[in-house]
Design an enzyme around this catalytic site. Structure first.
Site, PDB file in Angstrom:
ATOM      1  N   ARG A  15      52.945 -58.879 -29.995  1.00  0.00           N
ATOM      2  CA  ARG A  15      53.146 -57.657 -31.078  1.00  0.00           C
ATOM      3  C   ARG A  15      52.698 -58.635 -32.209  1.00  0.00           C
ATOM      4  NH1 ARG A  15      57.009 -57.828 -34.020  1.00  0.00           N
ATOM      5  NH2 ARG A  15      58.139 -59.084 -32.868  1.00  0.00           N
ATOM      6  N   ASP A  16      54.457 -59.714 -31.708  1.00  0.00           N
ATOM      7  CA  ASP A  16      54.113 -60.269 -33.770  1.00  0.00           C
ATOM      8  C   ASP A  16      52.820 -61.020 -33.800  1.00  0.00           C
ATOM      9  OD1 ASP A  16      55.318 -61.295 -36.079  1.00  0.00           O
ATOM     10  OD2 ASP A  16      56.865 -62.442 -34.978  1.00  0.00           O
ATOM     11  N   HIS A 207      63.678 -67.263 -31.942  1.00  0.00           N
ATOM     12  CA  HIS A 207      62.782 -66.480 -33.165  1.00  0.00           C
ATOM     13  C   HIS A 207      61.926 -67.378 -33.933  1.00  0.00           C
ATOM     14  CE1 HIS A 207      59.404 -62.834 -33.196  1.00  0.00           C
ATOM     15  NE2 HIS A 207      58.894 -63.643 -34.560  1.00  0.00           N
ATOM     16  N   HIS A 209      58.993 -69.352 -36.141  1.00  0.00           N
ATOM     17  CA  HIS A 209      58.520 -70.216 -36.937  1.00  0.00           C
ATOM     18  C   HIS A 209      57.998 -71.343 -37.612  1.00  0.00           C
ATOM     19  CE1 HIS A 209      56.565 -65.108 -37.812  1.00  0.00           C
ATOM     20  NE2 HIS A 209      57.669 -65.745 -37.222  1.00  0.00           N
ATOM     21  N   CYS A 240      50.695 -65.486 -41.173  1.00  0.00           N
ATOM     22  CA  CYS A 240      50.140 -64.765 -42.769  1.00  0.00           C
ATOM     23  C   CYS A 240      48.678 -64.503 -42.880  1.00  0.00           C
ATOM     24  CB  CYS A 240      51.135 -65.714 -43.594  1.00  0.00           C
ATOM     25  SG  CYS A 240      50.675 -64.631 -45.324  1.00  0.00           S
ATOM     26  N   ASN A 249      53.924 -67.791 -35.735  1.00  0.00           N
ATOM     27  CA  ASN A 249      55.105 -68.341 -35.219  1.00  0.00           C
ATOM     28  C   ASN A 249      54.625 -69.921 -34.503  1.00  0.00           C
ATOM     29  OD1 ASN A 249      54.519 -64.788 -34.897  1.00  0.00           O
ATOM     30  ND2 ASN A 249      56.148 -65.040 -33.346  1.00  0.00           N
TER      31      ASN A 249
END
Lengths: 303, 303
Positions: A15-16, A207, A209, A240, A249
């Site tokens: 997903r992410d 979470h 990054h 990005c 991530n």
């Protein structure tokens, strides 16, 4: 009884990781990848997002992915759900768990979802209630919890206030997002210490990054405070698209390696995770930032 | 009086960074780069190695680099010296400080310098004595202090014993090398806690590699214990030539960024360091792993 050496990895790659990818990954490849992740011992996989396909084209096949998935026992398959329409799709596809998201930054909520924080909370509250009525657990994301590209600093008071609101809606776990990877370990400690005063640590996840390279340092800081739930993305997918080669991530396999050095148990198979990272790197056709992945390509030994 | 927020960065890019590079960097470029590093506020730069050119061809111009260098006030220019022949060259070139190195692994000493640890200590003792007699400070490296590619685990007892021997020779600072980047933060803590029982922390430095992505996490762990001296390499140069894209030394600019998040002062200019990383990346013609460098190429903003 809680085993303090047990760590729970939440895989968010499908997903992410994929949501900003420029390369379309076929549905069959997504399903294959998710299956690999389960075989590597991951027990929580966020497989897609039930947002509008026009918003995130990379995940336009959310319904098909969720419906045709070959589920493994012991694995929770979750999906991001932005609104009631998304929840309807998620329930039809019989997703195991629902994830809802909010930004800790007023400006980011405005720009990202075109709503102020209060309206977003009201909408999420209805989604969470309906999900729970349908017997689904709800996980919350609070993004930009350590800094915002528009507002810069995000106040801990506001993070605490919004965390409380999300728990009031019945989320079982709240994932604190360092969405732009800007946090350092001291800030991680400050935010978690504050939230830990009222929220049991087993209800909180980090979470991180790795945008500035501090991902594992931040995880270590959170681990030291007692956090045992971390989000990762195989290969470190999730960068990005405007930043050539920039990390997104934290790579799940790098997170798992760090946990091994700390004597923590994840139940994940580092070799299989890394194979899976190799596989998805080939499919996406761009080098991924994971350290374990780079090491797996090593052709000799350097002394 | 010691200011606990002051951190001292030791730049090792021109030596440790370049030594395995496949691309020859012209002497003029090396000098230009070293000058840039001084302008970025680095006060300690290891500029070359006086080893045999046949051993490390990339640094074959050590004498010329050291002799023609335009020195900036307040900067210590150091060089690695393996033996008395190397020391002679270093003294002729009027280097400010001498660095000597030893491996904490018996097997690695055998393979790397073709000598057992005891013979190496005897040789280093003579080099250190002569250097001090010539008025030069001596810095020590203890490589493989956290693990060895041949022996695996390296005992803390042995690290402690060798550290003592090096301090007996009069080294003013000992840099503990995680040469293969295998350490996790707990191991960093274990080794530093042990050494800290007998050695003042201001005499110890950490030389981390980012091979497994744990570089900044390890630095953070050492910082928490009171270590304030860290080795870095601009751009993160120093990877193993056999590992495509694998990270080597921790990038100086990523280290400096981490220190900023910790509220520590380095006196280094992050923008200039990153420019210097861009410059050297162009000269070497391969992508360097530094996070700050990647971010500096960002063409848009990701939210």
């Amino acid at each position: 009884m809680t085993d303090s050496s047990q760590v729970y990895v939440r895989e968010v790659g499908p997903r992410d990781g994929l949501q900003h990818e420029q390369t379309w990954l076929d549905t069959a490849d997504k399903l294959n990848w998710i299956e690999q992740l389960g075989e590597a011992g991951l027990t929580y996989i966020e497989i897609t997002s039930f947002v509008s396909p026009s918003w995130i084209p990379a995940l336009a096949d959310a319904d098909e992915v969720a419906r045709t998935l070959k589920k493994s026992p012991g694995v929770t398959y979750a999906a991001l759900v932005p609104n009631r329409k998304g929840l309807e799709r998620a329930l039809l596809a019989n997703i195991d768990e629902v994830a809802i998201f909010l930004s800790a930054s007023e400006t980011h909520n405005q720009k990202n979802i075109n709503a102020d924080t209060e309206s977003a909370l009201a909408r999420l509250s209805r989604v969470a209630e309906e999900a729970r009525q349908s017997g689904k657990a709800v996980r919350g994301y609070l993004s930009m919890a350590f800094g915002c590209p528009y507002e810069g600093k995000v106040e801990v008071d506001e993070v605490e206030r919004l965390a409380e609101r999300l728990f009031e809606m019945g989320v079982t776990e709240l994932s604190l997002g360092d969405t732009i990877g800007i946090a350092g370990p001291k800030q991680i400690e400050a935010v978690i210490s504050r939230l830990g005063r009222m929220i049991p640590l087993e209800r909180l996840a980090l979470h991180p990054h790795n945008t500035y390279g501090t991902g594992l340092a931040n995880i270590y800081a959170a681990f030291q405070l007692g956090i045992r739930r971390f989000d990762g993305s195989t290969g470190g997918i999730g960068g990005c698209p405007y930043a050539r080669g920039a990390s997104g991530n934290v790579a799940t396999e790098d997170l798992v390696y760090l946990m091994q050095t700390l004597g923590a148990k994840t139940g994940n198979d580092l070799v299989r995770l890394t194979s899976s990272a190799q596989w998805i790197e080939k499919r996406l056709g761009r080098p991924l930032p994971s350290s374990q992945l780079q090491l797996s390509k090593e052709e000799g030994r350097c002394l």
